[in-house]
Design a protein around this motif. Structure first.
Motif, mmCIF file in Angstrom:
data_model
loop_
_atom_site.group_PDB
_atom_site.id
_atom_site.type_symbol
_atom_site.label_atom_id
_atom_site.label_comp_id
_atom_site.label_asym_id
_atom_site.label_seq_id
_atom_site.Cartn_x
_atom_site.Cartn_y
_atom_site.Cartn_z
ATOM 1 N N ALA A 29 0.831 -1.205 0.000
ATOM 2 C CA ALA A 29 0.000 0.000 0.000
ATOM 3 C C ALA A 29 0.867 1.258 0.000
ATOM 4 N N LEU A 30 1.970 1.215 0.742
ATOM 5 C CA LEU A 30 2.892 2.350 0.772
ATOM 6 C C LEU A 30 3.518 2.575 -0.604
ATOM 7 N N VAL A 32 2.152 1.800 -3.506
ATOM 8 C CA VAL A 32 1.092 2.371 -4.354
ATOM 9 C C VAL A 32 0.896 3.851 -4.018
ATOM 10 N N TYR A 33 0.937 4.160 -2.727
ATOM 11 C CA TYR A 33 0.775 5.542 -2.294
ATOM 12 C C TYR A 33 1.943 6.410 -2.769
ATOM 13 N N ALA A 34 3.145 5.831 -2.827
ATOM 14 C CA ALA A 34 4.307 6.565 -3.335
ATOM 15 C C ALA A 34 4.126 6.904 -4.809
ATOM 16 N N SER A 36 1.229 7.338 -6.258
ATOM 17 C CA SER A 36 0.220 8.398 -6.244
ATOM 18 C C SER A 36 0.855 9.739 -5.882
ATOM 19 N N PHE A 37 1.762 9.723 -4.904
ATOM 20 C CA PHE A 37 2.468 10.937 -4.507
ATOM 21 C C PHE A 37 3.282 11.492 -5.680
ATOM 22 N N LYS A 40 0.998 13.163 -8.114
ATOM 23 C CA LYS A 40 0.598 14.492 -7.621
ATOM 24 C C LYS A 40 1.727 15.500 -7.796
ATOM 25 N N ALA A 66 0.249 13.845 2.395
ATOM 26 C CA ALA A 66 0.625 12.525 1.892
ATOM 27 C C ALA A 66 1.870 12.001 2.618
ATOM 28 N N VAL A 69 0.841 10.766 6.054
ATOM 29 C CA VAL A 69 0.146 9.475 5.974
ATOM 30 C C VAL A 69 1.151 8.358 5.727
ATOM 31 N N ALA A 70 2.101 8.596 4.835
ATOM 32 C CA ALA A 70 3.120 7.578 4.560
ATOM 33 C C ALA A 70 3.963 7.307 5.811
ATOM 34 N N ILE A 73 2.047 5.098 8.138
ATOM 35 C CA ILE A 73 2.057 3.704 7.691
ATOM 36 C C ILE A 73 3.368 3.029 8.096
#
Length: 176
Positions: A29-30, A32-34, A36-37, A40, A66, A69-70, A73
């Motif tokens: 998930a981290l 995937v979030y990276a 997304s970051f 952005k 972001a 949040v990371a 996590i």
């Protein structure tokens, strides 16, 4: 009967390794979030000459949000693994890169998570206030109340943790 008891205890203790699936899921998930970051960040970089000051502030706040949040996590993954599954074997006392390992017990983790949630909520509320014309007054009021509830919860967790540490110190003194 003692053999059955030992068998059940071993199963229960071994079940903690199931948590590893959750921590690996958080790693994914981290990642995937990276991504997304990064997306952005590229969008912000592409519109750097188009955004006005307020727009740039909002964009930077979303990046800070972001990052918080990371960090949350990572904090949950590392301290959860250390507290509930196993200690990290490769940690050297002199290794300054991972000096935080082993220092987050469940009480301090709760306070750090609550503090992170308050920080994330603060940034979100600041974003709302900067775009106040796009929100109904009632929604802003409820978001503010929710933020204050997060703040009150974090303060109470801190107070309870302090109370617990004083109590445990007194218990240790009484044993001596």
């Amino acid at each position: 009967m003692k053999a059955l008891e030992i068998f059940v205890e071993r199963i229960i203790l071994s079940s903690r390794w199931i948590l590893v699936a959750f921590y690996i899921g958080l790693v994914l998930a981290l990642a995937v979030y990276a991504v997304s970051f990064g997306y952005k960040l590229l969008k912000i970089a592409a519109s750097v000459f188009v955004l006005d000051e307020a727009g740039m502030i909002l964009a930077m706040l979303s990046l800070i949000d972001a990052a918080l949040v990371a960090s949350l996590i990572v904090m949950v993954m590392i301290s959860g693994y250390e507290n509930f599954v196993s200690r990290f074997d490769e940690v050297d006392e002199t290794d300054s890169e991972v000096s935080f390992l082993g220092k987050l017990d469940s009480g301090s983790l709760k306070i750090k998570v609550a503090s992170s949630i308050v920080a994330i909520s603060s940034i979100h509320l600041l974003q709302v206030f900067l775009n106040a014309d796009q929100y109904a007054d009632g929604k802003i009021m409820w978001l503010t109340f929710m933020h204050l509830a997060f703040v009150a919860s974090a303060v109470m967790l801190g107070f309870l943790e302090k109370l617990m540490s004083v109590t445990s110190k007194n218990d240790l003194k009484d044993k001596d």
